[in-house]
Scaffold this motif. Structure first.
Motif, PDB file in Angstrom:
ATOM      1  N   PHE A   1       0.710  -1.252   0.013  1.00  0.00           N
ATOM      2  CA  PHE A   1       0.051  -0.017   0.110  1.00  0.00           C
ATOM      3  C   PHE A   1       0.859   1.330   0.035  1.00  0.00           C
ATOM      4  O   PHE A   1       0.619   2.203  -0.610  1.00  0.00           O
ATOM      5  CB  PHE A   1      -0.955  -0.020   1.218  1.00  0.00           C
ATOM      6  N   PHE A   2       2.060   1.332   0.760  1.00  0.00           N
ATOM      7  CA  PHE A   2       2.618   2.472   0.734  1.00  0.00           C
ATOM      8  C   PHE A   2       4.096   2.183   1.580  1.00  0.00           C
ATOM      9  O   PHE A   2       4.175   1.175   1.986  1.00  0.00           O
ATOM     10  CB  PHE A   2       1.906   3.535   1.992  1.00  0.00           C
ATOM     11  N   GLY A   3       4.833   3.054   1.553  1.00  0.00           N
ATOM     12  CA  GLY A   3       6.227   2.972   2.291  1.00  0.00           C
ATOM     13  C   GLY A   3       7.251   2.330   1.203  1.00  0.00           C
ATOM     14  O   GLY A   3       6.742   1.920   0.071  1.00  0.00           O
ATOM     15  N   SER A   4       8.196   1.654   1.719  1.00  0.00           N
ATOM     16  CA  SER A   4       9.238   0.751   1.091  1.00  0.00           C
ATOM     17  C   SER A   4       8.732  -0.696   0.969  1.00  0.00           C
ATOM     18  O   SER A   4       7.665  -1.101   1.809  1.00  0.00           O
ATOM     19  CB  SER A   4      10.488   0.705   1.450  1.00  0.00           C
ATOM     20  N   ALA A   5       9.331  -1.553   0.309  1.00  0.00           N
ATOM     21  CA  ALA A   5       9.021  -3.007   0.111  1.00  0.00           C
ATOM     22  C   ALA A   5      10.305  -3.808   0.546  1.00  0.00           C
ATOM     23  O   ALA A   5      11.068  -3.518  -0.121  1.00  0.00           O
ATOM     24  CB  ALA A   5       8.512  -3.369  -1.118  1.00  0.00           C
ATOM     25  N   HIS A   6      10.167  -4.475   1.528  1.00  0.00           N
ATOM     26  CA  HIS A   6      11.191  -5.536   2.128  1.00  0.00           C
ATOM     27  C   HIS A   6      12.517  -4.978   2.558  1.00  0.00           C
ATOM     28  O   HIS A   6      13.349  -5.432   3.345  1.00  0.00           O
ATOM     29  CB  HIS A   6      11.615  -6.389   0.717  1.00  0.00           C
ATOM     30  N   GLU A   7      12.592  -3.582   2.434  1.00  0.00           N
ATOM     31  CA  GLU A   7      13.681  -3.180   3.199  1.00  0.00           C
ATOM     32  C   GLU A   7      13.481  -2.674   4.545  1.00  0.00           C
ATOM     33  O   GLU A   7      12.321  -2.245   4.668  1.00  0.00           O
ATOM     34  CB  GLU A   7      13.986  -1.812   2.118  1.00  0.00           C
ATOM     35  N   SER A   8      14.659  -2.339   5.359  1.00  0.00           N
ATOM     36  CA  SER A   8      14.265  -2.071   6.546  1.00  0.00           C
ATOM     37  C   SER A   8      14.166  -0.491   6.521  1.00  0.00           C
ATOM     38  O   SER A   8      14.632   0.063   5.489  1.00  0.00           O
ATOM     39  CB  SER A   8      15.608  -2.164   7.392  1.00  0.00           C
TER      40      SER A   8
ATOM     41  N   VAL B   1       5.821   8.951   5.347  1.00  0.00           N
ATOM     42  CA  VAL B   1       4.635   8.242   5.152  1.00  0.00           C
ATOM     43  C   VAL B   1       3.234   8.447   5.556  1.00  0.00           C
ATOM     44  O   VAL B   1       2.137   8.634   5.182  1.00  0.00           O
ATOM     45  CB  VAL B   1       4.978   6.555   5.491  1.00  0.00           C
ATOM     46  N   ILE B   2       3.303   8.912   7.031  1.00  0.00           N
ATOM     47  CA  ILE B   2       2.217   9.214   7.846  1.00  0.00           C
ATOM     48  C   ILE B   2       1.424  10.639   7.296  1.00  0.00           C
ATOM     49  O   ILE B   2       0.225  10.706   6.872  1.00  0.00           O
ATOM     50  CB  ILE B   2       2.476   9.498   9.447  1.00  0.00           C
ATOM     51  N   PRO B   3       2.167  11.772   6.770  1.00  0.00           N
ATOM     52  CA  PRO B   3       1.370  12.675   6.235  1.00  0.00           C
ATOM     53  C   PRO B   3       0.843  12.275   4.878  1.00  0.00           C
ATOM     54  O   PRO B   3      -0.276  12.682   4.574  1.00  0.00           O
ATOM     55  CB  PRO B   3       2.678  13.640   5.936  1.00  0.00           C
ATOM     56  N   ARG B   4       1.362  11.540   4.166  1.00  0.00           N
ATOM     57  CA  ARG B   4       0.671  11.027   2.953  1.00  0.00           C
ATOM     58  C   ARG B   4      -0.584  10.120   3.049  1.00  0.00           C
ATOM     59  O   ARG B   4      -1.414  10.252   2.566  1.00  0.00           O
ATOM     60  CB  ARG B   4       1.737  10.205   2.033  1.00  0.00           C
ATOM     61  N   LEU B   5      -0.492   9.627   4.156  1.00  0.00           N
ATOM     62  CA  LEU B   5      -1.649   8.785   4.641  1.00  0.00           C
ATOM     63  C   LEU B   5      -2.915   9.692   5.087  1.00  0.00           C
ATOM     64  O   LEU B   5      -3.982   9.490   4.941  1.00  0.00           O
ATOM     65  CB  LEU B   5      -1.517   7.673   5.722  1.00  0.00           C
ATOM     66  N   CYS B   6      -2.451  10.794   5.874  1.00  0.00           N
ATOM     67  CA  CYS B   6      -3.370  11.761   6.071  1.00  0.00           C
ATOM     68  C   CYS B   6      -4.195  12.567   5.000  1.00  0.00           C
ATOM     69  O   CYS B   6      -5.150  12.728   5.105  1.00  0.00           O
ATOM     70  CB  CYS B   6      -2.789  12.677   6.894  1.00  0.00           C
ATOM     71  N   VAL B   7      -3.346  12.639   4.075  1.00  0.00           N
ATOM     72  CA  VAL B   7      -4.121  13.568   2.822  1.00  0.00           C
ATOM     73  C   VAL B   7      -4.478  12.655   1.636  1.00  0.00           C
ATOM     74  O   VAL B   7      -5.250  13.010   0.720  1.00  0.00           O
ATOM     75  CB  VAL B   7      -3.164  14.265   2.128  1.00  0.00           C
ATOM     76  N   GLY B   8      -4.012  11.335   1.490  1.00  0.00           N
ATOM     77  CA  GLY B   8      -4.533  10.441   0.441  1.00  0.00           C
ATOM     78  C   GLY B   8      -6.095  10.044   0.590  1.00  0.00           C
ATOM     79  O   GLY B   8      -6.528  10.067   1.677  1.00  0.00           O
ATOM     80  N   ARG B   9      -6.446   9.805  -0.603  1.00  0.00           N
ATOM     81  CA  ARG B   9      -8.029   9.356  -0.541  1.00  0.00           C
ATOM     82  C   ARG B   9      -8.164   7.963  -0.263  1.00  0.00           C
ATOM     83  O   ARG B   9      -9.296   7.458  -0.178  1.00  0.00           O
ATOM     84  CB  ARG B   9      -8.566   9.812  -1.844  1.00  0.00           C
ATOM     85  N   GLU B  10      -7.120   7.257  -0.304  1.00  0.00           N
ATOM     86  CA  GLU B  10      -7.122   5.701   0.085  1.00  0.00           C
ATOM     87  C   GLU B  10      -7.507   5.118   1.291  1.00  0.00           C
ATOM     88  O   GLU B  10      -8.131   4.217   1.507  1.00  0.00           O
ATOM     89  CB  GLU B  10      -5.867   4.932  -0.572  1.00  0.00           C
ATOM     90  N   PHE B  11      -7.148   5.967   2.302  1.00  0.00           N
ATOM     91  CA  PHE B  11      -7.249   5.615   3.736  1.00  0.00           C
ATOM     92  C   PHE B  11      -7.703   6.969   4.516  1.00  0.00           C
ATOM     93  O   PHE B  11      -8.077   7.808   4.003  1.00  0.00           O
ATOM     94  CB  PHE B  11      -5.717   5.346   4.348  1.00  0.00           C
ATOM     95  N   THR B  12      -7.982   6.344   5.733  1.00  0.00           N
ATOM     96  CA  THR B  12      -8.435   7.400   6.751  1.00  0.00           C
ATOM     97  C   THR B  12      -7.963   7.080   8.031  1.00  0.00           C
ATOM     98  O   THR B  12      -7.710   5.977   8.614  1.00  0.00           O
ATOM     99  CB  THR B  12     -10.047   7.566   6.872  1.00  0.00           C
ATOM    100  N   MET B  13      -7.309   8.095   8.756  1.00  0.00           N
ATOM    101  CA  MET B  13      -6.535   8.074   9.882  1.00  0.00           C
ATOM    102  C   MET B  13      -7.173   8.606  11.087  1.00  0.00           C
ATOM    103  O   MET B  13      -6.914   7.994  12.462  1.00  0.00           O
ATOM    104  CB  MET B  13      -5.180   8.685   9.873  1.00  0.00           C
ATOM    105  N   VAL B  14      -8.038   9.609  11.107  1.00  0.00           N
ATOM    106  CA  VAL B  14      -8.849  10.247  12.311  1.00  0.00           C
ATOM    107  C   VAL B  14     -10.348  10.254  12.208  1.00  0.00           C
ATOM    108  O   VAL B  14     -10.840  10.314  13.399  1.00  0.00           O
ATOM    109  CB  VAL B  14      -8.179  11.654  12.575  1.00  0.00           C
ATOM    110  N   ALA B  15     -10.851  10.022  10.950  1.00  0.00           N
ATOM    111  CA  ALA B  15     -12.317   9.926  11.204  1.00  0.00           C
ATOM    112  C   ALA B  15     -13.055   9.085  11.891  1.00  0.00           C
ATOM    113  O   ALA B  15     -12.390   7.733  11.707  1.00  0.00           O
ATOM    114  CB  ALA B  15     -12.930   9.922   9.518  1.00  0.00           C
ATOM    115  N   THR B  16     -13.951   9.028  12.447  1.00  0.00           N
ATOM    116  CA  THR B  16     -14.592   8.069  13.206  1.00  0.00           C
ATOM    117  C   THR B  16     -15.984   7.702  12.520  1.00  0.00           C
ATOM    118  O   THR B  16     -16.742   8.372  11.719  1.00  0.00           O
ATOM    119  CB  THR B  16     -15.144   8.514  14.769  1.00  0.00           C
TER     120      THR B  16
END
Length: 245
Positions: free
Chosen positions: A62-69, A78-93
């Motif tokens: 979904f996001f971030g690196s793949a297989h790398e530490s 990553v977190i700011p992208r998740l906050c503004v992206g349309r794919e996910f929601t972080m704070v809405a109830t």
């Protein structure tokens, strides 16, 4: 050599989204959804454990690196992208993740290919509650909720929220009443999970199976892997997806 070198890379498009996927193994299907900040070596190794246990494992990226530490500042990127992206929601109830339709399509596709009683869905941390959203679809027969951390538990309301809109919560309750239990795994003193286990117990009763580990760790299956958590998840997947085994 990449930890993913033995995995078959693909992609799945549905519901207006497309994400890469990695697949390995034979047997009943299990969809493993990675945590933040990405598809880390620990997540890949957990997926490999399930392959060794006799499952076909599909891991969306979904996001971030793949297989790398993860790099030191990766979570901060990553977190700011998740906050503004349309794919996910972080704070809405009271809201089901927008990517739920994509995940349900992936589970239907995998079930149609592999057959059997259904597929498993393992979410963890950021994706911890996604398995609940997926089990609205009958193709998901083994939903696992590992340390669900979204929405961010700031305040009593968000701490108790399980990331489902009202209609989806009713659908989950109906499936549990029809005989599909939910497994939940967390460290007992993990603040990030808020009071979601209490919410799920109230909503699902004995259909929500709680595995709570001593301590204040977080990543039960990966970075702070606990053998009791892994054993509980493997046992649940076997019980639900290999009923004759």
């Amino acid at each position: 050599m990449s930890l993913l070198s033995g995995w078959r890379r693909g992609a799945h498009a549905a519901d207006g989204f497309e994400f890469p996927t990695y697949r390995d193994g034979e047997g009943p299907g299990v969809i493993v959804m990675h945590e933040s900040p990405g598809l880390t070596p620990e997540v890949v190794r957990f997926g490999g454990e399930l392959v060794d246990e006799g499952f076909t494992v599909v891991m969306p990226h979904f996001f971030g690196s793949a297989h790398e530490s993860p790099r030191r500042a990766e979570a901060a990127r990553v977190i700011p992208r998740l906050c503004v992206g349309r794919e996910f929601t972080m704070v809405a109830t009271g809201r089901t993740t927008p990517v739920a339709g994509w995940l349900r399509s992936l589970s239907r596709h995998l079930h149609a290919e592999l057959g059997g009683v259904g597929v498993g869905a393992v979410g963890m941390c950021f994706t911890g509650g996604f398995a609940l959203a997926m089990m609205v679809d009958p193709s998901v027969a083994a939903p696992v909720v590992a340390q669900p951390a979204v929405p961010v538990p700031l305040g009593v309301r968000r701490a108790a929220d399980v990331g489902l809109d009202a209609g989806d919560l009713v659908a989950v309750q109906d499936r549990v009443r029809a005989g599909c239990p939910v497994l939940g795994v967390r460290y007992r003193d993990d603040w990030a999970t808020g009071t979601r286990f209490e919410t799920l117990t109230g909503a699902l009763g004995d259909g929500f199976r709680r595995v709570e580990l001593d301590g204040s760790g977080h990543a039960t299956l990966t970075a702070e892997r606990h053998p009791d958590a892994v054993e509980a998840v493997v046992g649940f997947l076997r019980e639900r997806l290999m009923p004759a085994a």
